[in-house]
Design an enzyme around this catalytic site. Sequence first.
Site, PDB file in Angstrom:
ATOM      1  N   ASP A 135       5.485  -5.073  -1.682  1.00 23.43           N
ATOM      2  CA  ASP A 135       4.482  -5.566  -0.744  1.00 23.43           C
ATOM      3  C   ASP A 135       3.871  -6.880  -1.235  1.00 23.43           C
ATOM      4  O   ASP A 135       3.430  -6.957  -2.380  1.00 23.43           O
ATOM      5  CB  ASP A 135       3.388  -4.477  -0.668  1.00 23.43           C
ATOM      6  CG  ASP A 135       2.462  -4.643   0.512  1.00 23.43           C
ATOM      7  OD1 ASP A 135       2.316  -5.764   1.004  1.00 23.43           O
ATOM      8  OD2 ASP A 135       1.873  -3.617   0.924  1.00 23.43           O
ATOM      9  N   HIS A 189       1.369  -8.691   0.512  1.00 17.65           N
ATOM     10  CA  HIS A 189       0.084  -9.036   1.135  1.00 17.65           C
ATOM     11  C   HIS A 189      -0.979  -9.266   0.057  1.00 17.65           C
ATOM     12  O   HIS A 189      -1.482  -8.323  -0.537  1.00 17.65           O
ATOM     13  CB  HIS A 189      -0.358  -7.917   2.084  1.00 17.65           C
ATOM     14  CG  HIS A 189       0.518  -7.798   3.289  1.00 17.65           C
ATOM     15  ND1 HIS A 189       1.604  -6.954   3.314  1.00 17.65           N
ATOM     16  CD2 HIS A 189       0.474  -8.418   4.498  1.00 17.65           C
ATOM     17  CE1 HIS A 189       2.199  -7.059   4.505  1.00 17.65           C
ATOM     18  NE2 HIS A 189       1.540  -7.941   5.236  1.00 17.65           N
TER      19      HIS A 189
HETATM   20  C1  B12 Z   1      -1.085 -12.117   6.649  1.00 21.95           C
HETATM   21  C2  B12 Z   1      -0.119 -10.955   6.912  1.00 21.95           C
HETATM   22  C3  B12 Z   1       1.167 -11.065   6.397  1.00 21.95           C
HETATM   23  C4  B12 Z   1       1.601 -12.218   5.541  1.00 21.95           C
HETATM   24  C5  B12 Z   1       1.091 -11.973   4.097  1.00 21.95           C
HETATM   25  C6  B12 Z   1       0.810 -13.246   3.345  1.00 21.95           C
HETATM   26  C7  B12 Z   1       0.311 -12.950   1.992  1.00 21.95           C
HETATM   27  N1  B12 Z   1       1.046 -13.355   0.969  1.00 21.95           N
HETATM   28  O1  B12 Z   1      -0.713 -12.347   1.820  1.00 21.95           O
HETATM   29  C8  B12 Z   1       3.148 -12.125   5.672  1.00 21.95           C
HETATM   30  C9  B12 Z   1       3.625 -13.013   6.775  1.00 21.95           C
HETATM   31  C10 B12 Z   1       3.938 -12.471   4.403  1.00 21.95           C
HETATM   32  C11 B12 Z   1       3.329 -10.681   6.079  1.00 21.95           C
HETATM   33  C12 B12 Z   1       4.503 -10.017   5.965  1.00 21.95           C
HETATM   34  C13 B12 Z   1       4.707  -8.733   6.425  1.00 21.95           C
HETATM   35  N2  B12 Z   1       3.837  -7.964   7.131  1.00 21.95           N
HETATM   36 CO1  B12 Z   1       2.004  -8.446   7.392  1.00 21.95          CO
HETATM   37  N3  B12 Z   1       0.295  -8.823   7.909  1.00 21.95           N
HETATM   38  C14 B12 Z   1      -0.519  -9.816   7.665  1.00 21.95           C
HETATM   39  C15 B12 Z   1      -1.850  -9.607   8.415  1.00 21.95           C
HETATM   40  C16 B12 Z   1      -1.807 -10.447   9.681  1.00 21.95           C
HETATM   41  C17 B12 Z   1      -3.089  -9.914   7.639  1.00 21.95           C
HETATM   42  C18 B12 Z   1      -3.198  -9.265   6.254  1.00 21.95           C
HETATM   43  C19 B12 Z   1      -4.433  -9.762   5.579  1.00 21.95           C
HETATM   44  O2  B12 Z   1      -4.380 -10.666   4.744  1.00 21.95           O
HETATM   45  N4  B12 Z   1      -5.590  -9.198   5.946  1.00 21.95           N
HETATM   46  C20 B12 Z   1      -6.892  -9.600   5.452  1.00 21.95           C
HETATM   47  C21 B12 Z   1      -7.295  -8.730   4.246  1.00 21.95           C
HETATM   48  C22 B12 Z   1      -8.673  -9.163   3.740  1.00 21.95           C
HETATM   49  O3  B12 Z   1      -7.328  -7.388   4.626  1.00 21.95           O
HETATM   50  P1  B12 Z   1      -6.438  -6.233   4.039  1.00 21.95           P
HETATM   51  O4  B12 Z   1      -5.182  -6.813   3.482  1.00 21.95           O
HETATM   52  O5  B12 Z   1      -6.285  -5.169   5.014  1.00 21.95           O
HETATM   53  O6  B12 Z   1      -7.270  -5.699   2.777  1.00 21.95           O
HETATM   54  C23 B12 Z   1      -8.581  -5.123   2.930  1.00 21.95           C
HETATM   55  C24 B12 Z   1      -8.574  -3.644   3.224  1.00 21.95           C
HETATM   56  O7  B12 Z   1      -7.379  -3.147   3.738  1.00 21.95           O
HETATM   57  C25 B12 Z   1      -8.981  -3.002   1.981  1.00 21.95           C
HETATM   58  N5  B12 Z   1      -7.976  -2.559   1.004  1.00 21.95           N
HETATM   59  C26 B12 Z   1      -6.789  -3.084   0.708  1.00 21.95           C
HETATM   60  N6  B12 Z   1      -6.236  -2.459  -0.327  1.00 21.95           N
HETATM   61  C27 B12 Z   1      -7.059  -1.501  -0.696  1.00 21.95           C
HETATM   62  C28 B12 Z   1      -6.980  -0.563  -1.713  1.00 21.95           C
HETATM   63  C29 B12 Z   1      -8.021   0.330  -1.901  1.00 21.95           C
HETATM   64  C30 B12 Z   1      -7.925   1.334  -3.010  1.00 21.95           C
HETATM   65  C31 B12 Z   1      -9.142   0.274  -1.059  1.00 21.95           C
HETATM   66  C32 B12 Z   1     -10.235   1.233  -1.245  1.00 21.95           C
HETATM   67  C33 B12 Z   1      -9.216  -0.658  -0.051  1.00 21.95           C
HETATM   68  C34 B12 Z   1      -8.172  -1.544   0.133  1.00 21.95           C
HETATM   69  O8  B12 Z   1      -9.779  -3.959   1.340  1.00 21.95           O
HETATM   70  C35 B12 Z   1      -9.284  -5.261   1.612  1.00 21.95           C
HETATM   71  C36 B12 Z   1     -10.409  -6.239   1.589  1.00 21.95           C
HETATM   72  O9  B12 Z   1     -11.345  -5.973   2.566  1.00 21.95           O
HETATM   73  C37 B12 Z   1      -1.791  -8.071   8.720  1.00 21.95           C
HETATM   74  C38 B12 Z   1      -2.500  -7.639   9.985  1.00 21.95           C
HETATM   75  C39 B12 Z   1      -3.973  -7.478   9.786  1.00 21.95           C
HETATM   76  N7  B12 Z   1      -4.730  -8.049  10.648  1.00 21.95           N
HETATM   77  O10 B12 Z   1      -4.391  -6.836   8.805  1.00 21.95           O
HETATM   78  C40 B12 Z   1      -0.282  -7.826   8.791  1.00 21.95           C
HETATM   79  C41 B12 Z   1       0.259  -6.464   8.441  1.00 21.95           C
HETATM   80  C42 B12 Z   1      -0.435  -5.927   7.181  1.00 21.95           C
HETATM   81  N8  B12 Z   1       1.657  -6.757   8.156  1.00 21.95           N
HETATM   82  C43 B12 Z   1       2.464  -5.825   8.558  1.00 21.95           C
HETATM   83  C44 B12 Z   1       3.859  -5.846   8.365  1.00 21.95           C
HETATM   84  C45 B12 Z   1       4.640  -4.739   9.013  1.00 21.95           C
HETATM   85  C46 B12 Z   1       4.481  -6.872   7.644  1.00 21.95           C
HETATM   86  C47 B12 Z   1       5.955  -6.940   7.330  1.00 21.95           C
HETATM   87  C48 B12 Z   1       6.561  -5.632   6.797  1.00 21.95           C
HETATM   88  C49 B12 Z   1       6.736  -7.200   8.599  1.00 21.95           C
HETATM   89  C50 B12 Z   1       7.018  -8.519   9.149  1.00 21.95           C
HETATM   90  N9  B12 Z   1       7.576  -8.446  10.308  1.00 21.95           N
HETATM   91  O11 B12 Z   1       6.825  -9.595   8.632  1.00 21.95           O
HETATM   92  C51 B12 Z   1       5.995  -8.025   6.228  1.00 21.95           C
HETATM   93  C52 B12 Z   1       6.026  -7.357   4.854  1.00 21.95           C
HETATM   94  C53 B12 Z   1       6.240  -8.343   3.729  1.00 21.95           C
HETATM   95  C54 B12 Z   1       6.076  -7.676   2.431  1.00 21.95           C
HETATM   96  N10 B12 Z   1       7.160  -7.494   1.668  1.00 21.95           N
HETATM   97  O12 B12 Z   1       4.997  -7.307   2.048  1.00 21.95           O
HETATM   98  C55 B12 Z   1       1.734  -4.714   9.271  1.00 21.95           C
HETATM   99  C56 B12 Z   1       1.677  -3.411   8.450  1.00 21.95           C
HETATM  100  C57 B12 Z   1       1.893  -2.241   9.361  1.00 21.95           C
HETATM  101  C58 B12 Z   1       1.718  -0.929   8.761  1.00 21.95           C
HETATM  102  N11 B12 Z   1       1.239  -0.764   7.557  1.00 21.95           N
HETATM  103  O13 B12 Z   1       1.991  -0.003   9.452  1.00 21.95           O
HETATM  104  C59 B12 Z   1       0.363  -5.377   9.591  1.00 21.95           C
HETATM  105  C60 B12 Z   1      -0.830  -4.390   9.610  1.00 21.95           C
HETATM  106  C61 B12 Z   1       0.505  -6.045  10.964  1.00 21.95           C
HETATM  107  C62 B12 Z   1       0.698  -5.048  12.076  1.00 21.95           C
HETATM  108  N12 B12 Z   1      -0.363  -4.707  12.780  1.00 21.95           N
HETATM  109  O14 B12 Z   1       1.772  -4.601  12.297  1.00 21.95           O
HETATM  110  N13 B12 Z   1       2.191 -10.176   6.596  1.00 21.95           N
END
Ligand code: B12
Lengths: 465, 138
Positions: free
Chosen positions: B14, B16
Amino acid sequence: MRFVLLIDFGSTYTKLTAVDVEKAEVLATADDYTTADTDIMIGFEKAYSKLQSAAGNIAYQKRLACSSAAGGLRMVACGLVPALTAKAAKLAAFGAGAKVIQTFAYELTNDDVAQIDAIAPDILLLTGGTDGGNREVIEHNAHMLARSKRAFPIVYAGNRGSKDVCIEQLDGELHPVYATENVMPVLNKLNILPAQSIIRQIFLEKIISGKGLSREKALIEGIIMPTPSAVLSALTLLSEGTNGRRGIGELMAVDLGGATTDIYSIAKGAPSNPATILHGLQEPYAKRTVEGDIGMRYSAHGIVEAAGMDETCRCSGLDSSAVNAMLDRINRDKSMLPQTEEEKAFDFALAALAVRIGLCRHAGTIQQIYTPMGPVFQQTGKDLTEIDRIIITGGALIHSAQYTDIIREAVSVSDEQALIPRKARVARDARYILSAMGLLASYDQNTAFDILYKSFGKDEVYATE
Amino acid sequence: MEKKTLIIGVIGADVHAVGNQILYFAFREAGFNVINLGVMVSQEEYIEAAIEAKADAILVSSLYGHGELDCQGLRDKCNEAGLKDILLYVGGNIVVGKQPFEEVKKRFTDMGFDRVFGPGTSPETTIEALQEDLYGAH
Ligand code: B12
């Protein structure tokens, strides 16, 4: 100050280099067998009279020496996790020019301590835990080491918080403790220079005299470093240059010996592909590794074992029964020189495979991971694919007419995961000056650089002073 | 009070990176000693880091949907490595798509995680939980 004599008491040969500092020139080199078993000065005197008849009767104003005689600097390294502090300890010892006889991870047992006593190391390097991290294991290990009956100094370079407890356990007649900074103070951050400088200090103060290599006898200012550490410092100087001279840039070196193979890299090793994520322990910029199971004679079987029979056959053009017959021959006669076509082909394969295995173990690896958005890369260790200069030293390579072919064969790997050089310009340390220049650098950097540059830096330009 | 040490990172293949970086700053701000292993972290890396640094908790992030596969066996390996009482959290988008959270939570607690956090959990929520579990606050 004009004439300097540089001496390398090697495991087999004592090599002398006479330098004219004013002209930045090597006047002559000479060698003879090292006589560490009897009196090391016998071999020295023989080489010295050869040198003086070649160079003219010169009076040297300075005499500097390095040594890997009498087993070299023999060390044992102890750490906690194999991929973390145990590895950091090993890298620190290698970089200090040591031969690491064994590395221990996790808790030492009674058997381990008996093993260490049997090894009787010159120095033991004790590490484990980041600062503020694990204390139990290093404290347990200090407790266990206190039972050792052999005398050897211990360099403590583990968790700061356990230092006093460990010193209390250990410090005394048998195991004087030299405490310094942690080799891995923060996870994955390497900090090996402080430990290396203590190792060098102990080498100077204790080990030399213990091996009958005392300074009075040799009429020299002293043996100032282990040979590999002199080589590492020459390579670093050539790569980086000095204040007034521009270095030739990143490079690698290979020292293929009869029993072991040393690999050096002076390179950052940063990913060549920007879409790469780095993992694991940071690696030293000036890195040395030693393969104890890879060598042309004493470790010939190790080469075949590591490379595999199929690859040995392919590379030598011999079938497996011929390969086994060759190994038997070498086993019977370690000083065997190749005569027949078959023997030459086999030696070629041994050398190429040895260099390849050494390079692959020294360099990092990359893994491609397929994700729905395409491939991503994960790198551990150094990326050396873009290094295009390899310096070769050590008898087995520099006396071979085919040395460029050997290196070409060695680097032609299909394995994309191994981050070794892909193409390489090869320079040869034909006069064995690397260790000598490492010694000279401790006294006159610019002259040492100029001499190295003349031998290895041909197509580079000087920056003006 | 003695600073507690946390290991954080995004598991498996992963990449992200954003959420993990936010957590790194938030946890440090809250007074924890945080070791950030970045993205694409293997189970072994979490464990080795926790051993050397004598960590108090491992917080696993998974965003790309394969969290369940990636996390399997982590608790067992921790036990094997002598990290018997280490606190294990998981959070992010830990499974594919939208599944009832209670079921997801149960599957991960059965795997040995002490706490499981759903999508959109704020850093504050996590910090409160950490304080409760590590310092016995609240
Ligand atoms: C940017 C993004 C990408 C970028 C990542 C760039 C990078 N290097 O970071 C790129 C384009 C590379 C990407 C690729 C992929 N992505 Co993407 N991506 C996103 C997106 C739009 C935003 C993620 C993000 O940065 N969020 C902002 C941060 C601040 O939030 P967060 O990551 O969720 O983290 C917060 C919380 O979740 C929490 N949290 C996180 N970890 C933990 C752990 C603990 C213990 C706790 C308590 C809390 C916690 O705290 C964080 C801070 O507040 C999301 C959709 C979304 N809106 O979330 C999809 C999303 C995560 N991606 C998704 C997918 C499917 C993919 C791909 C598999 C598919 C594809 N077609 O490209 C690939 C996988 C690549 C890989 N090997 O990892 C899906 C995951 C679906 C699922 N889990 O069922 C999402 C949800 C989009 C969707 N709705 O389908 N992605």
